[in-house]
Structures are given as structure tokens and as C-alpha cells.
Enzyme design. Sequence first.
Site, PDB file in Angstrom:
ATOM      1  N   SER A 197      33.792  10.953  31.125  1.00  0.00           N
ATOM      2  CA  SER A 197      33.262  11.829  32.168  1.00  0.00           C
ATOM      3  C   SER A 197      34.397  12.348  33.054  1.00  0.00           C
ATOM      4  CB  SER A 197      32.251  11.055  33.020  1.00  0.00           C
ATOM      5  OG  SER A 197      31.755  11.868  34.048  1.00  0.00           O
ATOM      6  N   GLY A 198      34.417  13.662  33.252  1.00  0.00           N
ATOM      7  CA  GLY A 198      35.453  14.271  34.083  1.00  0.00           C
ATOM      8  C   GLY A 198      36.672  14.728  33.318  1.00  0.00           C
ATOM      9  N   ASN A 206      33.378  12.920  38.448  1.00  0.00           N
ATOM     10  CA  ASN A 206      33.254  14.325  38.058  1.00  0.00           C
ATOM     11  C   ASN A 206      32.154  14.979  38.878  1.00  0.00           C
ATOM     12  OD1 ASN A 206      33.183  16.757  36.763  1.00  0.00           O
ATOM     13  ND2 ASN A 206      32.495  15.978  34.789  1.00  0.00           N
ATOM     14  N   SER A 265      29.215  16.363  36.051  1.00  0.00           N
ATOM     15  CA  SER A 265      29.167  15.478  34.889  1.00  0.00           C
ATOM     16  C   SER A 265      27.876  15.705  34.101  1.00  0.00           C
ATOM     17  CB  SER A 265      29.239  14.018  35.347  1.00  0.00           C
ATOM     18  OG  SER A 265      29.091  13.152  34.250  1.00  0.00           O
ATOM     19  N   SER A 266      28.014  15.876  32.786  1.00  0.00           N
ATOM     20  CA  SER A 266      26.829  16.002  31.931  1.00  0.00           C
ATOM     21  C   SER A 266      26.164  14.642  31.816  1.00  0.00           C
ATOM     22  CB  SER A 266      27.226  16.515  30.544  1.00  0.00           C
ATOM     23  OG  SER A 266      27.787  17.789  30.619  1.00  0.00           O
ATOM     24  N   GLU A 270      32.050   5.221  28.701  1.00  0.00           N
ATOM     25  CA  GLU A 270      31.897   4.952  30.122  1.00  0.00           C
ATOM     26  C   GLU A 270      32.041   3.455  30.415  1.00  0.00           C
ATOM     27  OE1 GLU A 270      29.044   8.651  31.559  1.00  0.00           O
ATOM     28  OE2 GLU A 270      28.221   6.614  31.543  1.00  0.00           O
ATOM     29  N   THR A 326      32.580  19.710  29.174  1.00  0.00           N
ATOM     30  CA  THR A 326      31.633  20.814  29.388  1.00  0.00           C
ATOM     31  C   THR A 326      32.370  22.138  29.522  1.00  0.00           C
ATOM     32  OG1 THR A 326      30.076  19.310  30.459  1.00  0.00           O
ATOM     33  CG2 THR A 326      29.784  21.658  30.879  1.00  0.00           C
ATOM     34  N   GLY A 339      31.168  10.909  27.192  1.00  0.00           N
ATOM     35  CA  GLY A 339      32.287  10.110  26.717  1.00  0.00           C
ATOM     36  C   GLY A 339      32.064   8.632  27.008  1.00  0.00           C
TER      37      GLY A 339
END
Length: 1007
Positions: free
Chosen positions: A104-105, A156, A159-160, A388, A109, A386
Site C-alpha cells: 500500500s502506497g 497512503n 489506498s485501494s 500488508e 493505482t 500489496g
Amino acid sequence: MAEQEGLQYGKADFVLMDSVTLPEFMDNLKLRFEKGRIYTFIGEVVVSMNPYKNLPIYGKDTIEQYKGRELYERPPHLFSIADAAYKAMKRRCKDTCIVISGESGAGKTEASKYIMQYIAAITNPSQRAEVERVKNMLLKSNCVLEAFGNAKTTRNDNSSRFGKYMDINFDFKGDPIGGHISNYLLEKSRVIVQQLGERNFHSFYQLILGAPEQTLRSLHLQKDISSYMYTRSIVQMKSSVNDAGEFKEVSEAMKVIGFKPEEIQTVYKVLAAILHLGNLKFTLDGDTPLIENSKVVSVVADLLGSKFELLEKALLYRTVATGRDVIDKQHTEQEASYGRDAFAKAIYERLFCWIVTHINDVIDVKKQDAALHGKNTVIGVLDIYGFEIFDNNSFEQFCINYCNEKLQQLFIQLVLTQEQEEYKREGIPWKHIDYFNNQIIVDLVEQQHRGIISLLDDACMNVGKVTDPMFLDALNKPLGKHAHYSSRKTCPTDKALEYDRDFRIRHYAGDVVYSVVGFIDKNKDTLFQDFKRLLYNSTNPVLKNMWPEGKLSITEVTKRPLTAATLFKNSMIALVDNLASKEPYYVRCIKPNDKKSPALFDEERCKHQVEYLGLLENVRVRRAGFAYRQVYEKFLHRYKMISQLTWPNHDLPSDQIAVQKLLTECGFQQDAAYGKTKVFIRTPRTLFSLEEKRSEMLIRIILFLQKMWRGTLARWRYKRTKAALTILRYYRRYKVKSYILEVVRRFNGVRNSRDYGKNVKWPTPPKVLRRFQGYMQSIFNRWRAYQLIKGIPPADIPKIKAKVAAFETLKGHRADMGLQRIWEGNYLSSKQENSQGSDLFASRANELQRKDKFMQPLFSCNVRKVNRFNKVEDRAIFITDRHLYKMDPSKQYKVMSSTPLYNVSGISVTDGKDQLVVFHTKDRKDLIVCLCLAGQSPQDSRVGEVVGVLGNHFKNEKRRLQVTVSHPVQCSQHGKSCSITVETKINQAQPHFNKSRSGFTLSVSAN
């Protein structure tokens, strides 16, 4: 070998490292990040660093640089991978996919959006409206999905919180004709609770902060996120997200995609209902739970199109069927709160899935006949969460990390398989590569009957109360000796793990400690059937369609639904099978630091990501003893200028032999292997040496080409110039000839015309004949003048010349020149002018002629003069070709003064009708006279005649006469300057001079 990047930026491809070690990998990654090079290749994989700033490398110019190019022809970029996937799809009609992974981050995306932007930019050259519509839909769908599926986390701001796989369908021409979106594991628990420093989904904040006041009033909302439990934050957070601005953007995107106004309004109502649900509070009246703020229930019921009583009952009671009997079981306070939160999560999840389905309905490819329209091909883009590792890792992190294990397994298998197949195809011996196979971890999670998911499902299906610690105990028994699993019970000395709460999995990316708290509930994903029936019976048709299972009868027996973990596992297996059927391309995203700084490279943080992304294993697999490989034809195309045998084209039997000769000539024959279609280079040094030789030769080739091209251009210019000059020469000749013929035509017969061609208009001459025409006109005018004057008597010629001289001198300055009358000249000798004194004047003139030897008289006339003593007297002037005489008529024309003409320097007159004339002399003793006396007609102006006679005489003498036309007239009396002003008076019989402050005033009649 990527062009246009020197070694000062590090290696553009990690495969070209001297030694495949983690320190060297990290040094190269850090150097490129610090130099602003955020993309690096590993063969056909792009490693992407999040720059945390906007870079000018995604515009139209950059797109054009990568369009249609091979991977090695340009520096590493997302566009190079996107173009490679597109070319493989279009040229070979193969389905391809681009897998974007990272934590994440790390920029997954954004990478997916840039890939979509590139594909949209290079397709549809014919600008077909339907293709443009599909492209616009695909791009706009990103905006909508980000609003409802993304949130701010500690790592992020965007973040998705769901996995997304998008298939883009292309027709046989390579233009997008549709697509399909699949979503995976929306983190719906975020709706009701967020970790410290994080936010709920963007959509809630966009609605509260961006919707118009009228919309908020209709939804019973306030413009204050702290008013709602689900959006209230314990700490003040800074976010780079512009919620108010993005609300408008998302609303417009939904309209473009095809959401109807009533559907968009339903979306707002569902979001508002969830926010109000979070504010519901339960209290106890004895053992009976009650809703503390029943007004909120009324608002929620109104928003969901339900009745107050039915919603209140669903929140406080659960309907249970026992055989044929149906009873209402009352909730405890804890159960009511759980039901409320489960209801909020379920509504949001259904809303999100409905949005994805709605987008798919719009962009899905309609059924087409392959025989008629050709075969459809697909590019898939996978943007999924991703790996985590948080302080508190729960069920969601377990599923996410399992997903990454599956994708890593696929990645290594596909890359390894591709490499092995290529070596086998080329006839190159395969060298065994040691790499970590994470199949053992995948089996730990998904294996039937023994995997964690199977054991979790068993715990959920057990009759009776099953707690999370009981589930952990169930894991310890079969997995206690597993190399990648541990808990406090299996490792009593590991104090990092809590009893009856934590277990650890040794993932390929690192060790992760999971808390089992909530595993059972989240896996069951329990939502009471009462809520499903409630929304199925909603008066809102959109909400009703979201809950089809609500139509089931209470007593109807249904099959046990699959658990959340099993559903996710099945979707992951299907996803991996789908990806395995396509030709994969990879983007591996790395987050340089946790502070979102564009200048900070956290080496430990990046090292951890490099390890869990398996990038070093990827380099080892890619190299497999050889750092570089290329098709013979393309290798020759790049390096043929190094050898005389291959430049510019070789005459050897094959490209393979030509490559062997080239490498042998350079001394690299021991560092290469030759496959059936490709050459394999063992060490990066050889490749760098080839690049250096190529760069040296390119300079010489460029100079040679420049020389040849400049010579060619010079020859072209010479030929064009020579041809142009020839054309100009003939054209000028034609124009001159045409002009001469036209002049001859127009002036033919003017000799016999009455005006001798006065009114004939000259044709416009070509530029080259403009001066010639001037000469011609001058000659013509002289000829015409000669024709006009050749019939005039010789005696009148001097008068004509005098009039011409007067006209040339006074034209434009004085209107009254007396040109219309006959000029007599010597008026005093005329009986008509001077009846009494003509004989006396003639006698005096003969006397002066004998004395001064003048040849002819020029002008004589009676005048009134004034001197410096202001004395006004009547006199006469007599001008000969040698002197200017002033005479006294009353004394038999006695000469009062005589001025040689060579002493006369000029004449001054006024611009009016008066007869003032001032004769200027070199000794500054000017003669001031007025020519007009009594008995003369006002039209009898003689000023022009005086000027003309003297002007013509001076011209014949080749002397210059200065004639000044002004008012007042400036003159000099024995060296003293003065001015003469003319004024008109009504009853002024005779002109008269009067003394004035500045000189004299001449008064003349106004009649």
C-alpha cells in the site's frame, strides 16, 4: 539495452549488474531514485519507485516516444510495458495481462491509471465515436471505483481497499471495444471502524463535504464529518485528498458512465443511511434493549424506502424458524450493535458490487460473430492490494497476504517456465537456479482439510458456541510442526505472541503475526435474514434488486452459504488460472519511505520490499548465466555499424553467421552463445563494450550522414535556384515584352490625337522597368510639350518660360499668380499702361541701355515703396537682364538707385492676393514695394510675373534665386531685421505702408 541513459544514472536493467547480489541491487535502485529515474527493467519486468511528486514524463510527447518501440529502444517506463503488452496482443493475437503489485502506497493505482491512459492514447486512430465512448467509460470507471473502494491509510492517502482486475477487449484492428471489471475482497470492516490515523472510504467524506446544501438537507445530513460515528476521527488528520472537488468529478463520471439521476440519488441515500446507522444507540430497559434515538430510525427507514416499524424490529429482533414455528428472538444490546454494524457493512458491500456490475453492463462487449467481426483479444490489468504488515493484522490482512503468495508463486513459475522454454527452444543448456518456492506457504493456507482456510471453515460450521481461541487451538494441532507456522502454544518461549490470540506465518515476504480476534465472525460474514427481507421489500427498485435473496420464505431451507475465506480462495484460484492463460507482464511497485518524501530513500524499508517481491530471484532467473539475449536480426540492426563485414548490410549466408563474425572481430566470441534465433551474451561488460563501440561509430555515422545530407540539400538548392533563375529570366523577358507591346498599343496614334496622349494611362510596369518607365514618361512629356509649343511664335517663348518658372516656384504656396492674363513685361513703355510717361520712360531706358549695356528689359511697373525711415513714396521699378532700377516717375523717371542683379539674393512674397514684393540683396538693403497702384484691376496680379521673369532669367544664367512665400514677410533694412504684415481694410483706396512695432503693415483694399 535502454537508450539515452548513461551509466551516471545506474543500470537501466538490473539484469546487467556485474554481480547478482542484494547490496549491488540496492545501490543501483538508490542511485536511480536519487537521479530521478523511478523506473528500472528486470528483463521485461518494470520496477517502479513511488516518486511522491508529479513528474513531466506522461505527456503526449512521451507517449509518442514509446509508441511502437521495442523495450530496449527507450529508457525504462510504464509505457514500454504497456506498449509491449499491446503489441503482443495486436500482432500475435494473444491475450496479455499486466500484473501490478506492491504494498500500500507504492503507487499501484497510479501505475494502472497511466497504463490505461497510454492504451487509450495509442488506439483508435480513425477516431470512431463508439471506440471513443468505450475509452472514456474505461477511464471514468477508475474515478468512480476509487471513490467507493479507496480510503486514506497510515501509508497512503488513496489506498485501494479492494482488488481490481480489468479486462480490456480489443477488436481485430486493435481498438478497445469494451471491458470487464472484477473486484476482490472489499475491506468492508472499514465502514464501521478504522485504525488510528486512517479514514473511512472516500465516498462518505465526498458526500458530506462536497454535496450541495439542498442535497444534504434531503438526506438529513450536516456538513460536519465529526457528527457521525463512522467518519469521526480520534486524532486530527491531514489528507491530500480534495473531497469537495472530487465529489463533482465523481458525479460527472457517473453520469458519463450511464448512471441515471434516480440511481445516483439512491447511491447518496445509501451512503447517508449508513452514516445515520452509525449514530444509532441502544440502551437497556431491564433486559429489553431499546433504541435510544428513534428519530434516526425514521430517517434511515425513509432513506432506504422502508417502514419505521419494520426497520426497528429488524434492529431489535431476529426472526427464527423452528420447524413450522416462527418466533421473534429478542437481541441483547451486544447483538443489536453487532447487527447494526453488520447491516451497515453489508449495505455498503452490496452498493459497491452493484456499482461494479452497473459499470460492467455498460462496458461489457456485446455478443459478436467472430467470423464477421474477427477475433477479440484482451489486455488484463491487475491492480490488487500489496503485502500488508500492520501492528494489528486481522482476517483482511490474512486474505490479502494469501493473495500475494498466490501471485508470487504464479510470477516465479511463469518467469521460470518462460526462461526454461526459451532456452529449450534456442538449444541453450539450462542452468539450475536456486529460488524459494512458496508453494509450501500456499498449501499451508489453502490445502484441503489441513489448510488454515479449511480449518477456519470447520470451526465456523461446528454446532455450538465456537470462539476465536478455540479456532486457534484447532490450528495448533495439525500445523504445530509446520516450518512456516507458529503460535505461543507451539513456541512457548516466543513472548512476541499472545496466548490464545496470535499465530505467525513465515511468508515469503517476511514473518506476519495475525490476531485471531474476529476471524470467526468475519469468515461467517453473518447478516440476519431479517435485513435481507427488509431491503428486498424496499420501495426503491434499485435497493430491491441488490437483495434478491430477500424473497426467500422464512421457513425455506437453503444451502449453507460459502464462507468469506472460501469465496476469496476460489476467486484467487480463478484469477490465477485466468492470468496463467495470458502472456503476463509485470510492474513491481516499491515505496521508498513511509514519510511520503520525494527525497528520502529508506534503505531498510526498500530492502524489505525487494525481498518480499522476489526481485533478486527474478534477476537470477532472468540471467540464468546470460545477462542479455536478442534476436539476431535486431542485434544486427543495433550493432552492425561496429564491423565492416556487417555495415551497412552483410552478404553472409545468415544473420546468425553475421553476428558470430561481428562478435569474433570484437574479441567477444568466448562470452557469447548462439541459439537458433537469438544470441546470448554472458556478462554485462561485453554488452557495455558493444554499446561504447556503437556510440563511437554512431558519431562518425551521424557526421557522415550529415555531410551527405548537407551536400544533397546544397545540390537540391542549387538546382532549384538555377531553375528558378531560368524561370525568372524568361518570365522577366516575357513581362518586359508584354509591357513594351502594351505601351505601343496604348500610345499608337497619339501623334494625331488632339491632346497628344495626355489622357492615356500608362500600364503598370514590372519591377525591373519602373525606372525605365520614369524615363519613358519624361521623354513622352518632353515630346508632348514640344508638340504643344512648336506652333507658338518665337517672341512669346520667353513669356511661356517665365510662366513655367513662376508655376514651378509658387505652386502649392500662392494661388494668385496671374497665369491667365497676358504678361507684357515692360508695362511702363506701354501707351495703355503709361499714356503720359511712356515716351519719357522709353527715352530713359534707351539712355540706360547705352550706359549699362543691358541686352533686354525684363519687367517695369509703377510701385509704392517704403524705406527704413517709414517714408512711403510712389516709384517705378525697371528690371533688366543686368540691373534692378528704382525710378522716380515725377522726375522724368530719374534713377534713384541701381542694384546689379548679381547682388539680388532672393524675393519674398505673401500667400495672399496682395502685390507685396520684397527684393533681398546681399548687402541686406532690401527693396520693399507694392506693385498695384490706382487704376489697376484687382485681378491684374503681377507678383507671379515678377517671380517668373526673374526666376527664368536666373535659371538661364544658371544661378539660383531664393523665392520665399510667407506671412508676415521677413526682410532687412540696412542690416536691421523687420517684418511686414498685410492687412485688409474695406475702404482702403490705395495700398499704404504704416509703421508697426515689428516693422511695417501694408494695408490693402478688401474689395
